[in-house]
Write an enzyme that holds these catalytic residues in place. Sequence first.
Site, short mmCIF file in Angstrom:
data_model
loop_
_atom_site.label_atom_id
_atom_site.label_comp_id
_atom_site.label_asym_id
_atom_site.label_seq_id
_atom_site.Cartn_x
_atom_site.Cartn_y
_atom_site.Cartn_z
N SER A 139 28.24 20.27 -3.91
CA SER A 139 28.18 20.17 -2.45
C SER A 139 29.23 21.07 -1.84
O SER A 139 30.28 21.32 -2.44
CB SER A 139 28.44 18.73 -2.01
N TYR A 152 34.44 11.69 -1.61
CA TYR A 152 33.23 12.38 -2.07
C TYR A 152 33.55 13.83 -2.39
O TYR A 152 33.17 14.34 -3.46
CB TYR A 152 32.17 12.29 -0.96
#
Lengths: 247, 441
Positions: A139, A152
């Site tokens: 990501s 995250y």
Amino acid sequence: MNAKTETVLILGATSDIGRAIAREYAEHGCALQLAGRDSAQLAREAEDLKLRHGVPVSAHVFDVLEMQTHSYFVAALDPLPDTAVCVVGLLGDQKEDECDFGRAELVMRTNYLGPASVLGELANRFAARGAGTLIGISSVAGDRGRATNYVYGSAKAGFTAFLSGLRNRLVRSGVHVITVKPGFVRTRMTKGMALPGLLTAEPNEIGRAIYAAARRRANVVYVRPIWRYLMWAVEAIPEGVFKRLRI
Amino acid sequence: MRLSGWGNFPVVDCRLVTCRGSADLQRLLGQDTTLIPRGNGRAYGDAALNPELTVSMLGLDRFLSFDPENGRLTCEAGVLLRDLLAVFVPRGWFPAVTPGTKFVTIGGMVAADVHGKNHHLAGSFARYVEALELALADGSLVVSSRHEHPELFAATLGGMGLTGLILTVTSRLIPIETAYIRQETFKARDLAEVMEHFETSADWTYSVAWVDCLASGRNRGRGLFYRGEHASRAELPAAVRAQPLLVAPKRTKRVPVYLPGAALNGLTVRAFNALYYRLGAAANQTIIVDYDTFFFPLDNLLEWYRIYGRRGLAQYQCVLPKQASRAGLSALLERVAKSGEGSFLAVLKLFGPQEGLLSFPMEGYTLALDFPVRTKTLNLLDELDEIVAHHGGRVYLAKDARMKPMYLERGYPALGRFRQIREEAGAHRKFESALSRRLEL
């Protein structure tokens, strides 16, 4: 592509991105191995793909968190796939993860430790075979840690570095490693979030980008491509300035 | 989110949520609000709009099973007809009933009980639906068919989404030898000639007419009559005979911007209609066309409704009983011609007998017209409602955006039974749409 049917393993196959990747490869005539936790849902996905595209599809129970099972899982794959894509991820909730490290740990294990474990197993076998493609969905959040999503983001940062290291290790062994970095994607995981239209990809864009990236043996792919430039700009901000930003 | 039907009228601000599976389903049904399921939004009016909660079923798009022995297909309700065709035509299977566009969901086809050019022989889609998995108002899941929960099954066919959420559909496809249709075209000088063509083509599988509804006097009802049969392999030109079930994809043309409403006034459309009719001089010949061209000519002009301007378009589709059709159609066409109001697309079709509670078709002639939305045309449509009701006909709910409740009562004699079944299922408190509220369903 050689004449033999390519077999593609998708870890996290019932997710929106996983389904999109499965459809893309199935459209191109590849055999699929769908892996995930929900065997009933996997069976439904498998039947749909078989009916739509007429390709062989098998379903495999797999839990990214049960790391002690990963070597057995990979050993049981028959055939050993040509390509393996890891789509497993967990966004978590930053505020709650800050207060409860048990939650934060789950985010880290789901996004970094678990994927590293299974991809490591696959890497060893692909290297022994001398061929294969490993694809990890990381990501843009891993490119720089920021206040609103660093639990995250840090897990994804670890995953990105792991994939980069694998790529470096395997470059002369016939195994290619691709890091895919989506920005915003419209999926179940981001349901309810206000996502800016131009920057937000649909799951099928990830599917197409991955297939194309594998064909041209790309190393790091951003979806949508504009994120490469956005993150370059973000990374260029001096830390003294960045730490004061609220983004 | 501002949502509308295919005609862009009305536009309603709705809370839109996507349903992807049973977890979502339970959560959505448990909320203290009414809701309406929504397919691909191809109903023209307000059938799939509910400001409180509109649930998109497009996420349920999986094929579940197919039996090549008999063509029985089970799929989730959000599967698009386009995808069904792409998967099954190459395998030699075709929908038993095809509506005018392939961009509809199978669930939507059930809820609107769609009909096609073969209705006079094949009936409506409901005839080929064997079972439905439904989610009811209380969150329970039931499988309904002609043997299990038969009343609920009957009410859901053509029930406009008002009895429950359709999750999966089991229906039958028909076998085909090729993906092509043998088509014949005839020019018809007036309404009487068009109707005669329908009568003499009664044993042809597919038949439809295009009518110039602005022609008046002696020419009233002039148009082009088309009939078709599935082509056999031997009938195909050599070029395509080798791969009879394959059709090359066509480039779709988009209509890029909204034309100002004035672009399509009476004079423009009159000229267009006359020209189109003369171009139909390709008449009295037999040609072989691919199924996409025969069944879905408008789909290739994506978003064609934009031609009608930003204020939107109202499509009016009615049906008249056979005995009253000659007089009723004349009266309707007379009224439309006199108004000078647009509609470069007026389709005429002869229906066969039909059952059902809220299903639209009846044995007789159906006429479908488009109008740009203006006060003048909305008033005209009210007048058309009166003409239709006077002759014992009714209006298609999947196209309606503005009809008044009294015409629903007059047109659908089984309405009381539908309401009763809906109440017994507890659906009347849960499943509502802008259409059901407007029509006091």
